[in-house]
Write an enzyme that holds these catalytic residues in place. Structure first.
Site, PDB file in Angstrom:
ATOM      1  N   ARG A  51       0.817  -1.219   0.000  1.00 38.90           N
ATOM      2  CA  ARG A  51       0.000   0.000   0.000  1.00 38.90           C
ATOM      3  C   ARG A  51       0.852   1.272   0.000  1.00 38.90           C
ATOM      4  O   ARG A  51       0.524   2.269   0.627  1.00 38.90           O
ATOM      5  CB  ARG A  51      -0.961   0.010   1.205  1.00 38.90           C
ATOM      6  N   GLU A 109      -4.855   2.193   7.002  1.00 37.96           N
ATOM      7  CA  GLU A 109      -4.737   2.158   5.540  1.00 37.96           C
ATOM      8  C   GLU A 109      -5.409   3.380   4.946  1.00 37.96           C
ATOM      9  O   GLU A 109      -4.937   3.944   3.973  1.00 37.96           O
ATOM     10  CB  GLU A 109      -5.365   0.881   4.973  1.00 37.96           C
ATOM     11  N   SER A 119     -11.229  -0.304   3.110  1.00 41.44           N
ATOM     12  CA  SER A 119     -10.479  -0.971   4.180  1.00 41.44           C
ATOM     13  C   SER A 119      -9.811   0.065   5.076  1.00 41.44           C
ATOM     14  O   SER A 119      -9.042   0.898   4.606  1.00 41.44           O
ATOM     15  CB  SER A 119      -9.424  -1.894   3.579  1.00 41.44           C
TER      16      SER A 119
END
EC number: 1.3.1.98
Length: 301
Positions: free
Chosen positions: A173, A292, A222
């Site tokens: 990420r 995230e 998420s």
């Protein structure tokens, strides 16, 4: 600096420049304060002028689809940048696709499927834009941007550069962009395949996502990264946080790695609820969850 004098320090642009713009309507959570200045460049050349000639000390925040983003209630200082029409073209090639940064990931996946190109199906499960996906190495359903990216063009104060996947140093990420770098377009490699089979895979991912995630709610996707060897949702569930609420903010009962705005929640409510979840998981499992969702801006005064 007052907003009007701040905007006056920007170079002349052909795109749209607005002052004191509410950002909540742009975000999936539907929360957040205003931007001092919101700039939507007309095209790449316009963007390059902005990056080259805007004051070096002026804050710059790039907004994509704002699907995995929490803007705090005090808003964003300096320039908020949003790429729009001049950055949304998608061009199909024999073994890949070149897509503008403002193109939606789902549109990229659908275009590939319609062209009989396989390997990009996972992007139908990524809510956001191509630029945002590259900038955070987005992934879902067994695929990540680093698996399929050939190159990305990035606007910088020194001009336009083309960077390979290796140069972007992808991690989980995360991508490493140049200072004040803004992704403008990218090329993704794909494999010629059976159109019906690729379309079926797209439909299967959509159905799986609909069944497992609160896709029609005011959410940010998420919330926490999966720790090594763990699933964030399972840790949250085991800590007893499924369905937990704070005001009008809630941990989704359907998928507990999603936070929801039930209507009327503030960014502060959502962030505080997320921090409560992190504390509960740490106390229960000894694991520190990492956000995230990108949290930006200032708290309300």
């Amino acid at each position: 600096m007052p907003r009007a004098p701040l905007a006056a320090t920007l170079p002349p642009l052909r795109g749209r420049v607005q002052h004191d713009v509410a950002l909540a309507p742009f975000t999936w959570f539907r929360v957040g304060g205003p931007a001092d200045v919101l700039v939507r460049p007309a095209d790449v050349d316009d963007l390059l002028v902005l990056l080259r000639d805007m004051p070096g000390a002026m804050p710059l925040t790039v907004l994509g689809a704002a699907s995995n983003l929490l803007i705090r209630d005090g808003g964003i200082r300096g320039v908020a940048l949003r790429l729009a029409r001049g950055f949304s073209a998608i061009d199909v090639e024999a073994d890949g696709i070149v897509a503008g940064a403002a193109a939606l990931d789902v549109t990229l996946a659908e275009t590939a499927a319609a062209s009989g190109l396989a390997g990009l199906e996972f992007l139908v499960g990524v809510p956001g834009t191509v630029g945002g996906a590259v900038a955070m190495n987005a992934g879902a359903y067994g695929g990540e941007i680093r698996d399929v990216l050939d190159w990305a063009e990035v606007a910088t104060p020194d001009g336009l550069v083309r960077l390979s996947a290796d140069a972007l140093a992808f991690a989980y990420r995360h991508a490493t962009l140049p200072a004040r770098g803004v992704v403008t377009r990218a090329r993704f490699h794909a494999i010629p395949g059976d159109r019906a089979a690729v379309t079926a895979r797209l439909a299967a991912i959509r159905a799986e996502r609909e069944a497992a995630q609160p896709v029609r709610a005011r959410t940010g996707g998420s919330t926490f990264k999966n720790p090594p060897g763990e699933k964030a949702w399972a840790l949250i569930d085991a800590a007893g946080a499924r369905g937990l609420t704070l005001g009008a903010a809630q941990v989704s009962a359907k998928h507990c790695n999603f936070l929801l705005n039930l209507g009327g929640a503030s960014a502060a409510d959502l962030e505080a609820l997320g921090e409560d979840v992190r504390a509960r998981v740490l106390a229960h499992a000894g694991v520190t969850l990492e956000w995230e969702i990108k949290r930006i801006g200032e708290p309300a005064p």
